[in-house]
Structures are given as structure tokens and as C-alpha cells.
Design a protein around this motif. Structure first.
Motif, PDB file in Angstrom:
ATOM      1  N   SER A  56      18.443  -3.188  -0.474  1.00 51.67           N
ATOM      2  CA  SER A  56      17.667  -2.940   0.731  1.00 51.67           C
ATOM      3  C   SER A  56      16.192  -3.179   0.448  1.00 51.67           C
ATOM      4  O   SER A  56      15.723  -2.958  -0.671  1.00 51.67           O
ATOM      5  N   CYS A  57      15.482  -3.591   1.477  1.00 52.38           N
ATOM      6  CA  CYS A  57      14.046  -3.830   1.357  1.00 52.38           C
ATOM      7  C   CYS A  57      13.380  -3.349   2.636  1.00 52.38           C
ATOM      8  O   CYS A  57      13.826  -3.676   3.738  1.00 52.38           O
ATOM      9  N   SER A  58      12.324  -2.602   2.445  1.00 50.61           N
ATOM     10  CA  SER A  58      11.599  -2.068   3.588  1.00 50.61           C
ATOM     11  C   SER A  58      10.156  -2.538   3.533  1.00 50.61           C
ATOM     12  O   SER A  58       9.512  -2.452   2.479  1.00 50.61           O
ATOM     13  N   ALA A  59       9.661  -3.026   4.652  1.00 53.00           N
ATOM     14  CA  ALA A  59       8.270  -3.477   4.751  1.00 53.00           C
ATOM     15  C   ALA A  59       7.440  -2.385   5.400  1.00 53.00           C
ATOM     16  O   ALA A  59       7.818  -1.836   6.434  1.00 53.00           O
ATOM     17  N   SER A  60       6.298  -2.098   4.800  1.00 57.40           N
ATOM     18  CA  SER A  60       5.411  -1.087   5.363  1.00 57.40           C
ATOM     19  C   SER A  60       3.985  -1.599   5.335  1.00 57.40           C
ATOM     20  O   SER A  60       3.694  -2.660   4.802  1.00 57.40           O
ATOM     21  N   GLY A  61       3.107  -0.820   5.915  1.00 57.51           N
ATOM     22  CA  GLY A  61       1.712  -1.239   6.009  1.00 57.51           C
ATOM     23  C   GLY A  61       1.452  -1.855   7.365  1.00 57.51           C
ATOM     24  O   GLY A  61       2.192  -1.631   8.323  1.00 57.51           O
ATOM     25  N   THR A  62       0.435  -2.652   7.424  1.00 65.77           N
ATOM     26  CA  THR A  62       0.105  -3.330   8.673  1.00 65.77           C
ATOM     27  C   THR A  62       0.996  -4.557   8.782  1.00 65.77           C
ATOM     28  O   THR A  62       0.682  -5.627   8.268  1.00 65.77           O
ATOM     29  N   THR A  63       2.134  -4.378   9.421  1.00 68.87           N
ATOM     30  CA  THR A  63       3.129  -5.439   9.434  1.00 68.87           C
ATOM     31  C   THR A  63       3.033  -6.255  10.715  1.00 68.87           C
ATOM     32  O   THR A  63       3.248  -5.742  11.799  1.00 68.87           O
ATOM     33  N   PRO A  64       2.730  -7.528  10.570  1.00 71.18           N
ATOM     34  CA  PRO A  64       2.801  -8.422  11.722  1.00 71.18           C
ATOM     35  C   PRO A  64       4.256  -8.764  11.998  1.00 71.18           C
ATOM     36  O   PRO A  64       5.145  -8.194  11.375  1.00 71.18           O
ATOM     37  N   ILE A  65       4.491  -9.685  12.897  1.00 69.49           N
ATOM     38  CA  ILE A  65       5.864 -10.146  13.092  1.00 69.49           C
ATOM     39  C   ILE A  65       6.260 -10.925  11.844  1.00 69.49           C
ATOM     40  O   ILE A  65       5.634 -11.935  11.507  1.00 69.49           O
ATOM     41  N   LEU A  66       7.262 -10.447  11.159  1.00 68.66           N
ATOM     42  CA  LEU A  66       7.716 -11.097   9.926  1.00 68.66           C
ATOM     43  C   LEU A  66       8.735 -12.163  10.313  1.00 68.66           C
ATOM     44  O   LEU A  66       9.883 -11.859  10.617  1.00 68.66           O
ATOM     45  N   HIS A  67       8.295 -13.406  10.295  1.00 62.88           N
ATOM     46  CA  HIS A  67       9.165 -14.471  10.768  1.00 62.88           C
ATOM     47  C   HIS A  67      10.385 -14.652   9.885  1.00 62.88           C
ATOM     48  O   HIS A  67      11.469 -14.965  10.376  1.00 62.88           O
ATOM     49  N   TYR A  68      10.208 -14.479   8.590  1.00 56.26           N
ATOM     50  CA  TYR A  68      11.329 -14.585   7.661  1.00 56.26           C
ATOM     51  C   TYR A  68      11.310 -13.381   6.725  1.00 56.26           C
ATOM     52  O   TYR A  68      10.252 -12.953   6.275  1.00 56.26           O
ATOM     53  N   MET A  69      12.475 -12.883   6.447  1.00 56.31           N
ATOM     54  CA  MET A  69      12.663 -11.923   5.365  1.00 56.31           C
ATOM     55  C   MET A  69      13.848 -12.416   4.554  1.00 56.31           C
ATOM     56  O   MET A  69      14.780 -13.014   5.102  1.00 56.31           O
TER      57      MET A  69
END
Length: 119
Positions: A21-34
Motif C-alpha cells: 500500500s502507498c499513501s500520498a500526503s501533503g499538498t497533493t495535486p491531482i495525481l495523474h499516475y500512481m
């Protein structure tokens, strides 16, 4: 700034399963790819699987049919379910996220989580 934190690595016997699992945090824009990349000792980092924010997926040929990538856009998380693991899947797995803004792509990487498959 986007921070990626992975979890779920470990030691598993050949034929077994793991879920990363991976979680993105912070000032997250639209993440086009993960997605997920991996690097085995002495090898270059390689793409394992990626998914765009529309749900379209891309897999390395070596993992097709065994690994499944999924994401939750609302939570900015991406998961990798790995089945039928093989010794050759042993590597450090890195989460990657990228977004596009004003003509440029921005890449972010996690610190990696180790997957060890015993034969």
C-alpha cells in the motif's frame, strides 16, 4: 510537496501473496499516475505497474496475471496485490506518483519497501 509512504513488504514463500500500500500526503495535486517500480540488487529500477486517475492500468509483462494495481483517488492511495510470487520478484518496491502542471511532469517517490520471496 507530495510525500509517499509505503507499507506491506516482507518475507514470503514462493507461491504466496503480499499486498503493498502507498499513501500520498501533503499538498497533493491531482495525481495523474500512481504506480510501483522495483529494483533488485544489481538491476535497474523497473516499472511494475501503474494506474492513471481514470483507472487505466499498465503492467510489466513479467507480472501480468499475477499482480493487480488499484487506487482510491479520494484517499490518494494505491495498492499492489501480488499473487503467485516468485523468487525473481524479490526487490525493493517503490511507490511513484506523478502529476502534470503547466507543461511539466512532476515525479515523487516513496522510500521503498522490501519484498523478499524465498524459494
Amino acid at each position: 510537496q507530495v510525500k509517499l509512504v509505503e507499507s506491506g513488504g516482507g518475507l514470503v514463500q514462493a507461491g504466496g501473496s503480499l499486498r503493498l500500500s502507498c499513501s500520498a500526503s501533503g499538498t497533493t495535486p491531482i495525481l495523474h499516475y500512481m504506480g510501483w517500480h522495483r529494483q533488485a540488487p544489481g538491476n535497474r529500477r523497473e516499472l511494475v505497474a501503474e494506474i492513471d486517475n481514470g483507472g487505466r492500468t499498465n503492467y510489466a509483462s513479467s507480472v501480468k496475471g499475477r499482480f493487480t494495481i488499484s487506487r482510491d483517488n479520494a484517499k490518494n492511495t494505491v495498492n499492489l496485490t501480488m499473487n503467485s510470487l516468485q523468487f525473481e520478484d524479490t526487490a525493493v518496491y517503490y511507490c511513484k506518483a506523478k502529476y502534470y502542471r503547466l507543461g511539466l511532469w512532476y515525479d515523487y517517490w516513496g522510500q521503498g519497501t522490501r519484498v523478499t520471496v524465498s524459494s
